[in-house]
Design a protein around this motif. Structure first.
Motif, short mmCIF file in Angstrom:
data_model
loop_
_atom_site.label_atom_id
_atom_site.label_comp_id
_atom_site.label_asym_id
_atom_site.label_seq_id
_atom_site.Cartn_x
_atom_site.Cartn_y
_atom_site.Cartn_z
N LYS A 35 1.02 -1.39 0.05
CA LYS A 35 0.07 0.00 0.19
C LYS A 35 0.92 1.33 -0.07
O LYS A 35 1.92 1.34 0.57
CB LYS A 35 -0.97 0.06 1.23
CG LYS A 35 -1.89 1.27 1.46
CD LYS A 35 -2.87 1.04 2.29
CE LYS A 35 -3.84 2.09 2.44
NZ LYS A 35 -5.03 2.07 3.61
N GLN A 36 0.42 2.29 -0.69
CA GLN A 36 1.44 3.53 -1.00
C GLN A 36 0.88 4.32 0.23
O GLN A 36 -0.33 4.77 0.64
CB GLN A 36 0.90 4.06 -2.12
CG GLN A 36 2.14 5.26 -2.45
CD GLN A 36 1.89 5.82 -3.76
OE1 GLN A 36 0.87 6.11 -4.51
NE2 GLN A 36 2.93 6.00 -4.37
N GLU A 37 1.73 4.64 1.07
CA GLU A 37 1.50 5.59 2.30
C GLU A 37 2.80 6.63 2.26
O GLU A 37 3.80 6.17 2.40
CB GLU A 37 1.63 4.73 3.53
CG GLU A 37 0.53 3.82 3.55
CD GLU A 37 0.59 2.81 4.88
OE1 GLU A 37 1.63 2.87 5.56
OE2 GLU A 37 -0.78 2.55 5.07
N GLY A 38 2.30 7.93 2.15
CA GLY A 38 3.35 8.83 2.24
C GLY A 38 4.04 8.91 1.15
O GLY A 38 5.37 9.27 1.61
N GLY A 115 3.79 -4.81 -9.64
CA GLY A 115 2.63 -4.67 -10.72
C GLY A 115 2.35 -3.33 -10.55
O GLY A 115 2.70 -2.38 -9.74
N PRO A 116 1.42 -2.74 -11.76
CA PRO A 116 1.04 -1.42 -11.46
C PRO A 116 0.33 -1.10 -10.44
O PRO A 116 -0.54 -1.88 -10.02
CB PRO A 116 0.31 -1.13 -12.87
CG PRO A 116 -0.05 -2.44 -13.32
CD PRO A 116 0.85 -3.60 -12.71
N ALA A 117 0.04 0.20 -10.00
CA ALA A 117 -0.57 0.68 -8.88
C ALA A 117 -2.28 0.53 -9.39
O ALA A 117 -2.60 0.79 -10.46
CB ALA A 117 -0.39 2.11 -8.41
N PHE A 118 -3.08 0.53 -8.31
CA PHE A 118 -4.58 0.44 -8.58
C PHE A 118 -5.14 1.08 -7.14
O PHE A 118 -4.45 1.13 -6.37
CB PHE A 118 -5.12 -0.80 -8.85
CG PHE A 118 -4.97 -1.77 -7.98
CD1 PHE A 118 -6.08 -2.01 -6.95
CD2 PHE A 118 -3.85 -2.74 -7.61
CE1 PHE A 118 -5.90 -3.03 -5.67
CE2 PHE A 118 -3.65 -3.54 -6.69
CZ PHE A 118 -4.73 -3.89 -5.84
N GLU A 119 -6.30 1.58 -7.51
CA GLU A 119 -7.09 2.08 -6.45
C GLU A 119 -7.97 1.43 -5.97
O GLU A 119 -8.85 0.59 -6.75
CB GLU A 119 -7.75 3.52 -6.82
CG GLU A 119 -6.56 4.73 -7.40
CD GLU A 119 -5.80 5.10 -6.15
OE1 GLU A 119 -6.47 5.32 -5.11
OE2 GLU A 119 -4.74 5.21 -6.47
#
Length: 126
Positions: A35-38, A115-119
């Motif tokens: 998970k992308q955080e900051g 992998g590519p990011a997804f929301e």
């Protein structure tokens, strides 16, 4: 010779495929969900595996992906414990909303592919 693993997000958030464009490879069965955080990517506790369906028998900690093979992985819905397949869990948490990516690794973790990011949106079970 290094393997060429391609992770592709599919239409539904949490759905993805893994394609082997190199020689046969032994991959970790467990897929890392970050998970992308900051601005940085952080590992989550999500239990995601390289399986096509919940009925698929799991034998061991790895999965062989042959040259040219594409595995459409059973989609993950954002839950930490039963996000792919229903099962009883004591500490099952929804990890979204947020930006995520799947990471596949060779057996032993010597190589990894992001992998590519997804929301992922709000909890779909609400």
């Amino acid at each position: 010779m290094s393997s060429a693993i391609v992770i592709k997000n599919l239409e539904k958030p949490g759905a993805f495929s893994v394609t082997n464009e190199g020689p046969d490879v032994e991959l970790e069965l467990h897929v890392v969900v970050e998970k992308q955080e900051g601005g940085t990517w952080t590992n989550t506790d999500a239990d995601v595996r390289l399986i096509a369906s919940c009925d698929e028998p799991e034998t061991g900690a790895t999965r062989r992906l042959a040259r040219g093979e594409t595995l459409v992985v059973k989609a993950w819905d954002g839950w930490s414990c039963d996000g792919q397949c229903p099962r009883p869990c004591r500490a099952n948490l929804y990890l979204g909303p947020g930006t995520f990516r799947f990471v596949v690794q060779t057996a032993g973790g010597k190589q990894r592919w992001e992998g590519p990011a997804f929301e992922l949106g709000e909890d779909p079970r609400k």
